[in-house]
Design a protein around this motif. Structure first.
Motif, mmCIF file in Angstrom:
data_model
loop_
_atom_site.group_PDB
_atom_site.id
_atom_site.type_symbol
_atom_site.label_atom_id
_atom_site.label_comp_id
_atom_site.label_asym_id
_atom_site.label_seq_id
_atom_site.Cartn_x
_atom_site.Cartn_y
_atom_site.Cartn_z
ATOM 1 N N THR A 185 0.800 -1.221 0.000
ATOM 2 C CA THR A 185 0.000 0.000 0.000
ATOM 3 C C THR A 185 0.836 1.276 0.000
ATOM 4 O O THR A 185 0.323 2.362 -0.234
ATOM 5 C CB THR A 185 -0.948 0.036 1.220
ATOM 6 O OG1 THR A 185 -0.175 0.121 2.426
ATOM 7 C CG2 THR A 185 -1.812 -1.214 1.268
ATOM 8 N N GLY A 186 2.139 1.163 0.326
ATOM 9 C CA GLY A 186 3.004 2.339 0.336
ATOM 10 C C GLY A 186 2.890 3.192 1.574
ATOM 11 O O GLY A 186 3.553 4.230 1.674
ATOM 12 N N SER A 220 3.780 13.746 -5.006
ATOM 13 C CA SER A 220 4.728 12.706 -4.611
ATOM 14 C C SER A 220 6.044 13.384 -4.286
ATOM 15 O O SER A 220 6.457 14.308 -5.000
ATOM 16 C CB SER A 220 4.930 11.683 -5.734
ATOM 17 O OG SER A 220 3.721 11.051 -6.076
ATOM 18 N N THR A 231 -0.564 4.267 -4.458
ATOM 19 C CA THR A 231 -0.213 5.087 -5.625
ATOM 20 C C THR A 231 1.301 5.284 -5.741
ATOM 21 O O THR A 231 1.756 6.238 -6.368
ATOM 22 C CB THR A 231 -0.897 6.470 -5.537
ATOM 23 O OG1 THR A 231 -0.529 7.088 -4.291
ATOM 24 C CG2 THR A 231 -2.399 6.340 -5.600
ATOM 25 N N HIS A 232 2.076 4.391 -5.151
ATOM 26 C CA HIS A 232 3.527 4.581 -5.108
ATOM 27 C C HIS A 232 4.271 3.893 -6.247
ATOM 28 O O HIS A 232 5.510 3.953 -6.277
ATOM 29 C CB HIS A 232 4.076 4.075 -3.776
ATOM 30 C CG HIS A 232 3.752 2.637 -3.474
ATOM 31 N ND1 HIS A 232 2.469 2.162 -3.424
ATOM 32 C CD2 HIS A 232 4.556 1.576 -3.194
ATOM 33 C CE1 HIS A 232 2.485 0.875 -3.128
ATOM 34 N NE2 HIS A 232 3.742 0.492 -3.001
ATOM 35 N N TYR A 273 5.758 6.161 5.040
ATOM 36 C CA TYR A 273 5.237 6.115 3.679
ATOM 37 C C TYR A 273 6.372 6.103 2.664
ATOM 38 O O TYR A 273 7.466 6.609 2.906
ATOM 39 C CB TYR A 273 4.277 7.274 3.404
ATOM 40 C CG TYR A 273 4.908 8.649 3.369
ATOM 41 C CD1 TYR A 273 5.324 9.213 2.160
ATOM 42 C CD2 TYR A 273 5.068 9.407 4.525
ATOM 43 C CE1 TYR A 273 5.892 10.475 2.109
ATOM 44 C CE2 TYR A 273 5.629 10.669 4.485
ATOM 45 C CZ TYR A 273 6.033 11.200 3.277
ATOM 46 O OH TYR A 273 6.603 12.456 3.230
ATOM 47 N N ASP A 274 6.072 5.518 1.522
ATOM 48 C CA ASP A 274 6.973 5.498 0.372
ATOM 49 C C ASP A 274 6.968 6.892 -0.244
ATOM 50 O O ASP A 274 5.900 7.476 -0.479
ATOM 51 C CB ASP A 274 6.460 4.453 -0.627
ATOM 52 C CG ASP A 274 7.433 4.175 -1.759
ATOM 53 O OD1 ASP A 274 7.875 5.151 -2.407
ATOM 54 O OD2 ASP A 274 7.730 3.001 -2.018
ATOM 55 N N ILE A 302 4.517 7.931 -3.104
ATOM 56 C CA ILE A 302 3.071 7.862 -2.958
ATOM 57 C C ILE A 302 2.448 9.249 -3.070
ATOM 58 O O ILE A 302 3.065 10.266 -2.744
ATOM 59 C CB ILE A 302 2.701 7.206 -1.611
ATOM 60 C CG1 ILE A 302 1.312 6.570 -1.674
ATOM 61 C CG2 ILE A 302 2.775 8.214 -0.453
ATOM 62 C CD1 ILE A 302 1.019 5.633 -0.514
ATOM 63 N N HIS A 345 0.314 12.147 -1.815
ATOM 64 C CA HIS A 345 -0.078 12.553 -0.460
ATOM 65 C C HIS A 345 -0.033 14.069 -0.348
ATOM 66 O O HIS A 345 0.359 14.768 -1.275
ATOM 67 C CB HIS A 345 0.887 11.944 0.568
ATOM 68 C CG HIS A 345 2.262 12.543 0.495
ATOM 69 N ND1 HIS A 345 3.190 12.183 -0.467
ATOM 70 C CD2 HIS A 345 2.878 13.507 1.229
ATOM 71 C CE1 HIS A 345 4.302 12.867 -0.316
ATOM 72 N NE2 HIS A 345 4.141 13.706 0.710
#
Length: 425
Positions: free
Chosen positions: A78-79, A174, A213-214, A246-247, A250, A252
């Motif tokens: 999920t990142g 991102s 979304t990563h 988090y990645d 992603i 955000h």
């Protein structure tokens, strides 16, 4: 994987809604005007992204193999992942107070983040309560980080990001950008972890994120992304002491802070070794640590670099600096207008344009936000490049982020109050 499947239960219905023809919309009486309205999921969405720690894991500060694997798996899939209430409240308060004291008396430049007037990204020193919390966070998360980023990833960011009342929502973005699908395999991965030093409500500048979304999401065409504007995002309203990882790829943002409370955090980022750095991140780390290649193992072993004397702070004279600013911007009172005036001057110099003679009526006070204006956004990084020449242009001034304090603008205004759950910072 089960959490991801649960989130896709209504996927078919959502896709058909997005692709619905006008004729079908008319029959159903469907109004797609609501698609422009933001939609988020907080409680249930947060639960899908959460890995809970046992009482023993909290007590020892060590994850079991099963929990470490769950955290790593959630990051890969999920990142983003949340670990609730890792640190005790008293400890969070101590770090928040120390970070606020540092922000209010800056000796290095703030990071160039979005919507920065009421957000301060302040690189922290690797000492005291700050480095202690970093060390304990990494001791807990060593397993997941080594599993996902490889052995001994590098520290590339160590900072405090504080969101004050009045902060507006950032654009979804991102931190790391990819231009070619091959970068999914060739560019180093970078993970960021936020430690929330106070309770975060849904209106207290929460972290908003689109899980998953990563990877391939970055390669969608603009019109394909626009089709998904009505899809909800997850809003991470978390309790004090929680960690969100988090990645950097992603999608955000920092959410709006429409409350009367301040949201203090400590954050750090780790980068996979032996691969090219991704483009995009601010790499918010004190210059004195640049090139030192501080790794996870160094931090756990206490092998922290000495902080070299900051050449900028040695020549700072707030009184002389204020006199220089007022000479450059005559007639302007202390406040946002004075800060905007000197920042505009620095931007013009950085861009090679002729500095203007400023008049009091050219910079009205009030809602004029130097941290949100297009000129400030476009020229801020150029202004930072001039910080080593700042004293030549504005005598007595050597730290660009200290100008706001000297002008008593924004969060440095005498009447600005930073409230938190336990009182005032």
């Amino acid at each position: 994987e089960e959490a991801a499947k649960a989130g896709q239960l209504f996927f078919s219905a959502k896709v058909s809604e997005i692709l619905m023809s006008v004729a079908v919309q008319e029959v159903l009486g469907f109004d797609n005007a609501t698609w422009a309205e933001e939609q988020f999921v907080a409680g249930q969405g947060l639960s899908l992204l959460t890995v809970h720690l046992s009482a023993d894991e909290r007590r020892t500060g060590t994850l079991s193999e099963a929990t470490a694997a769950a955290v790593a798996g959630r990051l890969e899939l999920t990142g983003v992942v949340v670990l609730p209430e890792v640190f005790a409240r008293a400890r969070c308060r101590e770090v928040a107070e120390a970070a606020n004291a540092a922000i209010m008396n800056p000796d290095v430049s703030f990071g160039p983040i979005q919507e920065r007037r009421f957000r301060k990204d302040y690189p922290l020193p690797l000492r005291g309560a700050f480095s202690d919390m970093l060390r304990d966070s990494l001791a807990l998360l060593e397993g997941p980080f080594n599993q996902t980023l490889g052995a001994d990833p590098l520290l590339t960011e160590f900072s405090s990001l504080t969101t004050y009342p009045g902060a507006t929502a950032q654009r979804f973005h991102s931190d790391s950008h990819m231009r070619d699908p091959s970068e999914l395999r060739t560019t180093g991965r970078l993970y960021s972890a936020f430690v929330y030093l106070d309770d975060v409500g849904e209106n207290v500048g929460p972290f908003d994120v689109y899980p998953g979304t990563h990877t391939h999401f970055q390669f969608l065409a603009v019109e394909e992304r626009e089709m998904m504007t009505s899809a909800p995002f997850a809003r991470l309203a978390v309790p004090q002491g929680s960690i969100a990882i988090y990645d950097s790829r992603i999608l955000h943002r920092g959410g709006p802070n429409s409350s009367g409370r301040t949201r203090p955090t400590l954050y750090f980022s780790l980068l996979e070794r032996d691969r090219p750095r991704p483009s995009g991140p601010t790499y918010s780390l004190r210059e004195t640590y640049a090139g030192k290649n501080v790794g996870l193992a160094d931090i756990l072993a206490g092998r922290l670099p000495e902080e070299a004397p900051l050449p900028a702070s040695a020549g700072q004279s707030d009184q002389e600096c204020l006199a220089s600013i007022q000479a450059r911007c005559p007639g302007l009172p202390l406040g946002n207008a004075l800060h905007r005036c000197i920042v505009d001057f620095l931007i013009r110099v950085a861009e090679g344009r002729e500095p203007q003679t400023d008049r009091p009526d050219a910079h009205p006070d009030g809602e004029d936000d130097p941290g949100s204006s297009a000129a400030f956004k476009d020229g801020y990084e150029a202004g930072l490049r001039l910080r080593h020449r700042l004293a030549e242009m504005v005598p007595g001034c050597v730290i660009i982020s200290r100008l706001e304090k000297i002008c008593k603008a924004g969060v440095f205004a005498p009447d600005f109050v930073a409230n938190v759950s336990w009182g005032t910072l």
